[in-house]
Design an enzyme around this catalytic site. Structure first.
Site, mmCIF file in Angstrom:
data_model
loop_
_atom_site.group_PDB
_atom_site.id
_atom_site.type_symbol
_atom_site.label_atom_id
_atom_site.label_comp_id
_atom_site.label_asym_id
_atom_site.label_seq_id
_atom_site.Cartn_x
_atom_site.Cartn_y
_atom_site.Cartn_z
ATOM 1 N N ARG A 120 0.823 -1.211 0.000
ATOM 2 C CA ARG A 120 0.000 0.000 0.000
ATOM 3 C C ARG A 120 0.856 1.260 0.000
ATOM 4 N NH1 ARG A 120 -4.337 0.656 4.298
ATOM 5 N NH2 ARG A 120 -4.770 2.426 2.940
ATOM 6 N N ARG A 168 -3.410 10.122 6.977
ATOM 7 C CA ARG A 168 -2.079 10.681 6.756
ATOM 8 C C ARG A 168 -2.117 11.918 5.869
ATOM 9 N NH1 ARG A 168 -3.014 5.777 5.644
ATOM 10 N NH2 ARG A 168 -2.326 4.060 6.992
ATOM 11 N N LYS A 211 9.413 6.984 15.845
ATOM 12 C CA LYS A 211 9.788 5.955 14.878
ATOM 13 C C LYS A 211 9.993 6.549 13.490
ATOM 14 C CE LYS A 211 8.658 2.413 11.860
ATOM 15 N NZ LYS A 211 7.890 2.394 10.602
ATOM 16 N N PRO A 228 15.205 2.823 14.434
ATOM 17 C CA PRO A 228 13.731 2.799 14.388
ATOM 18 C C PRO A 228 13.170 1.535 15.041
ATOM 19 C CG PRO A 228 14.674 3.341 12.233
ATOM 20 C CD PRO A 228 15.800 2.873 13.091
ATOM 21 N N ASP A 230 9.807 -0.559 15.338
ATOM 22 C CA ASP A 230 8.429 -0.864 14.970
ATOM 23 C C ASP A 230 7.985 -2.098 15.763
ATOM 24 O OD1 ASP A 230 9.767 -2.946 13.756
ATOM 25 O OD2 ASP A 230 8.669 -2.801 11.869
ATOM 26 N N HIS A 232 7.840 -5.271 14.924
ATOM 27 C CA HIS A 232 8.754 -6.402 14.772
ATOM 28 C C HIS A 232 9.995 -6.218 15.647
ATOM 29 C CE1 HIS A 232 6.466 -7.992 11.400
ATOM 30 N NE2 HIS A 232 6.519 -6.811 10.815
#
Length: 269
Positions: A120, A168, A211, A228, A230, A232
């Site tokens: 996306r 956004r 982030k 960064p 996230d 994960h």
């Protein structure tokens, strides 16, 4: 065409590392990349890479872009051999390079990236470029450059929502105004020597949290201590580094280690 032999350099791994979203594998071992207003075709066979561009463009633009002059084997050699997780992650993604991309493009791209998947993100970025970027031609390739702040000046939040930006859209519109009105200076951010100062300044922009600011610092400003975090990476830190990531050991290359971790988590299954 420029032909070079490089160790620790993989177009596939770079393409899948989540740093840039306008790089595509068009056929096996063949990749196309649009960065800013430039287009590049590349073919890799083993450690041999063909860059289809002029000598001048390669030296002045693509060498710093791909961090070609850096010795990534020296970074890997500094990993604690007792850290079996990080050793495995570096082995998995040893061909990743930290890209040095355009600051403005990275700000907008990583605003788009929030709560979004790679497919996306790619679609949103391409629609934005096709709608507002300058049409360019390189050989037989027709493409659109990434739109400048000036080209996005009159673009409304509603216009951006129509491109699939969702919530956004407000961040993009407000950030564009902040840059054009001089509230935040891209040139000033480029000049900051220290990562934390650049990060602090970036977080003044609409929608830029920790982030996103870290991604921009790492992938545009080449602040290699940016890390960064996230979902994960947070899970990895919780599982493997309960006492905290060994920041002191990896000072000046924390961001490289983060990329190995991120790529490993995406691909180990």
């Amino acid at each position: 065409m420029i032909t070079v032999e490089l160790d620790n350099f993989s177009l596939k791994e770079i393409c899948q590392s989540g740093q840039c979203f306008r790089m595509y594998e068009t056929e096996e071992n063949t990749y196309e990349l649009i960065a800013g207003d430039k287009y590049l075709k590349m073919v890799q066979e083993g450690s041999i890479i063909n860059f289809y561009c002029s000598d001048m463009e390669f030296i002045c633009y693509w060498v710093p872009y791909f961090d070609i002059d850096a010795d990534y084997s020296s970074y890997i050699a500094k990993i604690n051999p007792r850290d079996t997780y990080l050793m495995a992650a570096a082995e998995c993604g040893n061909g990743i390079r930290i890209l040095q991309q355009d600051l403005w493009e990275m700000i907008i791209t990583f605003l788009i990236s929030q709560q979004n998947n790679i497919s996306r993100i790619r679609g949103c970025v391409e629609r934005l470029c096709e709608a507002y970027g300058e049409k360019k031609i390189s050989g037989e390739k027709e493409y659109y450059a990434f739109p400048t702040p000036e080209q996005l000046a009159g673009v409304s939040e509603e216009d951006l929502r129509k491109l699939g930006m969702g919530y956004r859209a407000r961040y993009i519109a407000e950030t564009t105004r902040s840059i054009l009105d001089g509230e935040i200076s891209l040139e000033r951010i480029y000049r900051f020597r220290y990562y934390r100062r650049a990060k602090q300044e970036l977080m003044k922009l609409s929608g830029v949290g920790e982030k996103v600011a870290d991604c921009i610092c790492l992938f545009a400003l080449h602040h290699m201590d940016a890390f960064p975090v996230d979902t994960h990476v947070r899970q990895v830190l919780d599982e493997h580094y309960r006492r905290g990531f060994p920041n002191r050991r990896y000072h000046g290359m924390r961001g490289i280690m983060q990329q190995y971790i991120f790529y490993y988590e995406l691909n180990k299954n």
